[in-house]
Scaffold this active site. Structure first.
Site, short mmCIF file in Angstrom:
data_model
loop_
_atom_site.label_atom_id
_atom_site.label_comp_id
_atom_site.label_asym_id
_atom_site.label_seq_id
_atom_site.Cartn_x
_atom_site.Cartn_y
_atom_site.Cartn_z
CG HIS A 130 12.72 26.92 -8.48
ND1 HIS A 130 13.80 26.77 -9.31
CD2 HIS A 130 13.14 27.68 -7.44
CE1 HIS A 130 14.84 27.39 -8.79
NE2 HIS A 130 14.47 27.97 -7.66
CG ASP A 207 11.00 20.84 -6.97
OD1 ASP A 207 11.65 20.48 -5.97
OD2 ASP A 207 11.11 21.97 -7.48
CD GLN A 210 11.31 25.94 -1.01
OE1 GLN A 210 10.99 26.21 0.14
NE2 GLN A 210 12.46 26.33 -1.53
CE LYS A 233 15.93 24.96 -1.58
NZ LYS A 233 15.85 26.40 -1.86
CB CYS A 371 14.07 30.79 -9.10
SG CYS A 371 15.76 31.38 -8.94
#
Length: 413
Positions: A130, A207, A210, A233, A371
Site C-alpha cells: 500500500h 503492515d 488487512q 478494518k 493505493c
C-alpha cells in the site's frame, strides 16, 4: 447440506447480520450488498453502543484528572490497551501504542529511524505494498541517503522469496512488508521474511492492516519488531489504531510528536520525556475510539477467529468459482494463500464503469488502484474491481455480485 452451508450455519450468519444496522438499508432502491470491507468494515451495534455509552456516561480527558469521570475513562481506555495486548499476544501493555491508524503508525517509525540510517544503508519493501508502506520509506531514504530496494513479485501475486534472500545483506537495515495485500488478498510468508531479515541484523515492520480482521497474529511467536493495525478494518471506529513495537526499539526511537502527556518534566531549558507508552501518545487521544477498539475485539473474539477464517476462506473460494464463469473476466492475485479479496477486470471494460453500474444495483465494491499503484503498473492495467469480504457477507450476496457483473458486462460491451 453442503460443507459451505454447514459453515454458514455454524457461524449463524443471519444472527450476526442483525448486529449490523447498515446491512439492512437500501442503496439506489436495492438492498445493500457491502463488499468493500478491505477499505473499511462495518460496525456492529455492540461497538456503536460502546461509543454512545462513552459520550453519555464517561466523557472526560484521561490520565490527568482526579475526578471520577476522568478515572473511569482512564480505566476503560487502559483496559482496551490490555485487550489489544492479549489479542495479539504482546508481552507488555506499554508495547501497545495508540495511534490514529496504520498510516500514523508507519510514519512514526519511519520518522524515528532518520537518525539510525546512513547513506550506504539499504531498506527493503515488497512490490505489493500500500502507498502507506512505500511513501514514508521513500521520504526516509531522501532524508538519510539510504537506498530503497524492492522485493519482486510473481504474476500470481506472490513474493519471490529467493530474490528476497538475495537482496538481504549486511547493508539491509529495515524490511517492510504487508501481512496481507489489500489489492490482491495474498497472505505473505511473514515469519520467513522476519527470520531471514533478523539473520542479517535487520529490523522488520509488518503492515497488519488487512490481515487483522481475518488472521489472529501472535506477535511474540512471529518475533516481529513492529506491527501495525487500524481498528476500522476490524469492526471498530475510524481514526484509531495501534503500533506494536518491541520495548527495546520503542525506547530507542525519539518521540514523534511533542505536547501534553508525552512529557515527564518541562522547563524552558529542557524537557524530559515520559515512559512508554505515553512517550508516543502526545495530546488528547481518541479516547472513545480506543475503548471502542477494545469492544470490537471482544465482539470478534466472541464469534471466534478460527470460525471467521474458515467461513471467509469458503466464501472467497465460492466467489472465485462463480466469477470465473463469466467469459472475459480475469482475476489478479491467484496466490496459493490468500484471504477475503478478489480483484478482477473484464476484458475491454474499464473497472470504474463496472463499479458504477454495480453501485446502481446496490452493490458496494472498490475500483481503481487501491493505493497500490505499483501493483497495477506491474500488471499494466489502470486498476481493478475489488470485491472484499467479511464474516457477515453471504453466499447469496456473492450471487447478487455475479449477476450484477454479468449485467454490467452486457450493458458495456
Amino acid at each position: 447440506m453442503t460443507n459451505k452451508d454447514t459453515i454458514q450455519s455454524k457461524l449463524n450468519i443471519d444472527t450476526i447480520r442483525k448486529d449490523f444496522p447498515i446491512l439492512f438499508r437500501e442503496v439506489n432502491g436495492r438492498p445493500l450488498v457491502y463488499l468493500d470491507n478491505a477499505a473499511t468494515s462495518q460496525t456492529p451495534r455492540q461497538v456503536i453502543n460502546t461509543i454512545v455509552d462513552y459520550y453519555q456516561n464517561l466523557n472526560a480527558n484521561i490520565h490527568r484528572g482526579v475526578h471520577t469521570l476522568s478515572q473511569e475513562a482512564t480505566d476503560a481506555y487502559e483496559e482496551a490497551r490490555r485487550k489489544i495486548q492479549e489479542h495479539f499476544n504482546i508481552a507488555k501493555p506499554h508495547e501497545v501504542i495508540f495511534t490514529s491508524g496504520t498510516t500514523h503508525s508507519i510514519n512514526l517509525v519511519a520518522t524515528g529511524f532518520t537518525s539510525f540510517l546512513d547513506k550506504d544503508d539499504e531498506v527493503l519493501v515488497s512490490a505489493m505494498e500500500h502507498h502507506s508502506n512505500i511513501v514514508p520509506w521513500q521520504m526516509l531514504c531522501e532524508r538519510t541517503g539510504a537506498k530503497l530496494k524492492v522485493i519482486p513479485m510473481t504474476v500470481d501475486g506472490e513474493l519471490k522469496m529467493e530474490e528476497y534472500n538475495k537482496l538481504l545483506s549486511q547493508k539491509t537495515k529495515l524490511v517492510f512488508c504487508n501481512h496481507v495485500s489489500n489489492a490482491l488478498g495474498t497472505i505473505n510468508p511473514i515469519k520467513g521474511i522476519i527470520d531471514a531479515a533478523h539473520g542479517v541484523g535487520a529490523t522488520v515492520l509488518i503492515d497488519g492492516a488487512q490481515a487483522a480482521a481475518h488472521i489472529k497474529a501472535d506477535l511474540q511467536a512471529l518475533d516481529v519488531d513492529f506491527y501495525t493495525v487500524s481498528a476500522h478494518k476490524m469492526c471498530g471506529p475510524t481514526g484509531v489504531g495501534i503500533l506494536y513495537g518491541k520495548e527495546e526499539w520503542l525506547n530507542k526511537l525519539p518521540p514523534y510528536q511533542g505536547g501534553g502527556e508525552m512529557i515527564a518534566e518541562v522547563t524552558f531549558e529542557k524537557t524530559t520525556y515520559a515512559d512508554l507508552p505515553h512517550k508516543f501518545e502526545a495530546g488528547t487521544p481518541n479516547i472513545c475510539g480506543g475503548i471502542a477498539f477494545g469492544a470490537a475485539l471482544d465482539y470478534m473474539n466472541a464469534i471466534g477467529f478460527d470460525m471467521i477464517t474458515e467461513y471467509e476462506d469458503e466464501l472467497v473460494r465460492y466467489a472465485t468459482e462463480q466469477l470465473l464463469t463469466i467469459e472475459g473476466l480475469k482475476i489478479y492475485g491467484t496466490a496459493k494463500h490468500k484471504t477475503s479479496v478478489i480483484s478482477f477486470n473484464i476484458k475491454g471494460i474499464h473497472p470504474y464503469d463496472i463499479g458504477t453500474i454495480l453501485d446502481k444495483l446496490g452493490i458496494a465494491v472498490r475500483t481503481g488502484h487501491h493505493c497500490a499503484q505499483p501493483i497495477m503498473d506491474f500488471y499494466q492495467i489502470p486498476g481493478t474491481v475489488r470485491a472484499s469480504f467479511s464474516f457477515y457477507n453471504t453466499k447469496e450476496e456473492v450471487d447478487v455480485l455475479v449477476e450484477g457483473v454479468k449485467k454490467a458486462k452486457s450493458m458495456l460491451l
